[in-house]
Design a protein around this motif. Structure first.
Motif, mmCIF file in Angstrom:
data_model
loop_
_atom_site.group_PDB
_atom_site.id
_atom_site.type_symbol
_atom_site.label_atom_id
_atom_site.label_comp_id
_atom_site.label_asym_id
_atom_site.label_seq_id
_atom_site.Cartn_x
_atom_site.Cartn_y
_atom_site.Cartn_z
ATOM 1 N N GLY A 127 22.982 -20.958 71.253
ATOM 2 C CA GLY A 127 22.835 -19.181 71.347
ATOM 3 C C GLY A 127 22.072 -19.056 70.278
ATOM 4 N N SER A 128 22.538 -18.213 68.999
ATOM 5 C CA SER A 128 22.529 -17.597 68.157
ATOM 6 C C SER A 128 22.146 -19.016 66.776
ATOM 7 N N MET A 129 22.481 -19.698 67.021
ATOM 8 C CA MET A 129 23.039 -20.482 65.974
ATOM 9 C C MET A 129 21.326 -21.817 65.994
ATOM 10 N N SER A 130 20.556 -21.642 66.857
ATOM 11 C CA SER A 130 19.248 -22.369 66.830
ATOM 12 C C SER A 130 19.002 -21.618 66.233
ATOM 13 N N THR A 131 18.684 -20.463 65.161
ATOM 14 C CA THR A 131 18.048 -19.952 64.144
ATOM 15 C C THR A 131 18.391 -20.668 62.437
ATOM 16 N N PHE A 132 19.336 -21.230 62.715
ATOM 17 C CA PHE A 132 19.404 -22.358 61.577
ATOM 18 C C PHE A 132 18.354 -23.766 61.876
ATOM 19 N N GLY A 133 18.561 -23.698 63.427
ATOM 20 C CA GLY A 133 17.429 -24.995 63.818
ATOM 21 C C GLY A 133 16.903 -24.513 62.677
ATOM 22 N N ASP A 134 16.008 -23.849 62.901
ATOM 23 C CA ASP A 134 14.618 -23.152 63.135
ATOM 24 C C ASP A 134 14.650 -23.588 60.959
ATOM 25 N N LEU A 135 15.506 -23.127 60.601
ATOM 26 C CA LEU A 135 15.440 -22.798 59.194
ATOM 27 C C LEU A 135 15.826 -24.856 58.300
ATOM 28 N N ALA A 136 16.376 -25.198 59.145
ATOM 29 C CA ALA A 136 16.166 -26.882 58.691
ATOM 30 C C ALA A 136 15.107 -27.590 59.070
ATOM 31 N N GLY A 137 14.190 -26.858 60.169
ATOM 32 C CA GLY A 137 13.330 -27.772 60.496
ATOM 33 C C GLY A 137 12.265 -27.281 59.189
ATOM 34 N N GLN A 138 12.209 -26.523 58.838
ATOM 35 C CA GLN A 138 10.632 -25.778 57.826
ATOM 36 C C GLN A 138 10.980 -26.594 56.401
ATOM 37 N N MET A 139 11.503 -27.961 56.506
ATOM 38 C CA MET A 139 10.794 -29.003 54.819
ATOM 39 C C MET A 139 11.750 -28.446 53.973
ATOM 40 N N ILE A 140 13.476 -27.551 54.708
ATOM 41 C CA ILE A 140 13.987 -26.803 53.369
ATOM 42 C C ILE A 140 14.588 -27.964 52.962
#
Length: 238
Positions: free
Chosen positions: A70-83
């Motif tokens: 669901g909308s939690m995928s946004t967190f996955g997107d951010l976590a994959g940006q080397m943060i």
């Protein structure tokens, strides 16, 4: 930033290039080669499978349709940006800066190098393979491998080798979440995220093995004092 400046000032030193060369090829010169080989074979199988509309295609369709994150995928997107990678590098260097804990500095460097080599390798593969994204409206030809997944697994493999098992388990869980989020958002296919995971995992583990082997070699050299000087020896076992 501090480490990047150190790297820039080291470009002219022969030792820097020798060490960098060893690190770049470490996925095939250390025990990480077994992970690289098995992961590459799995990626190849899933790539062929996706062309024939097999398992990978079914996983893709079902995940995109149901969107389990669901909308939690946004967190996955951010976590994959080397943060997480950047946060780890800064925090470990901060510990070293304030406490002079050399092990924290080595952990920071391990994460920095793993992230850089993973990012460079991923970019080269994207430019060479030029696979289109699964999204029908996306014209970018940079689907393979998944950069988000590669970054996340580079992070997880460093945490897994440098810290207790439960921290490693948490980091690998996060990496798996990132990988699933890329399929959930129809940004990548199954073989894209597996390929990205292989790249990140290979560098995180290979640099660990490389450093461990070098430390082991250093430990074998000893210096003993004599009356009129010193004796340097090398200890090994058969």
């Amino acid at each position: 930033m501090i480490y990047l400046l150190m790297l820039l000032t080291s470009f002219g030193h022969a030792g820097f290039w020798t060490q960098t060369g060893k690190e770049i090829v470490s996925p095939v010169t250390t025990d990480a080669k077994y992970y690289l080989l098995s992961g590459s074979l799995l990626t190849a199988f899933l790539t062929i499978d996706s062309v024939e509309d097999g398992l990978g295609h079914d996983v893709q369709d079902e995940t995109v349709e149901n969107k389990p994150l669901g909308s939690m995928s946004t967190f996955g997107d951010l976590a994959g940006q080397m943060i997480p990678n950047a946060a780890y590098i800064l925090s470990m260097y901060g510990v070293y800066y304030f406490t002079d804990d050399v092990s924290s500095k080595s952990k920071s460097i391990h994460m920095l190098k793993s992230t850089i080599y993973t990012g460079l390798t991923t970019s080269i593969l994207k430019a060479a393979i030029r696979e289109p994204r699964p999204e029908a409206t996306n014209q970018h030809r940079d689907s393979f491998p998944s950069g988000h997944t590669a970054s996340a697994f580079a992070f997880a493999s460093v945490v897994g080798t440098e810290h207790e098992w439960y921290w490693g388990a948490a980091a690998y869980t996060l990496a798996g979440f990132v990988a699933l989020s890329r399929i959930n958002d129809n940004a990548h296919r199954l073989h894209d995220v597996v390929g990205g995971a292989v790249v990140g995992l290979s560098y995180g583990l290979s640099l660990h093995y490389l450093y461990k082997d070098e430390k082991s070699e250093i430990a074998k050299v000893y210096v003993a004092p004599l009356q009129d000087g010193v004796i340097v020896g090398y200890r090994t076992t058969f």
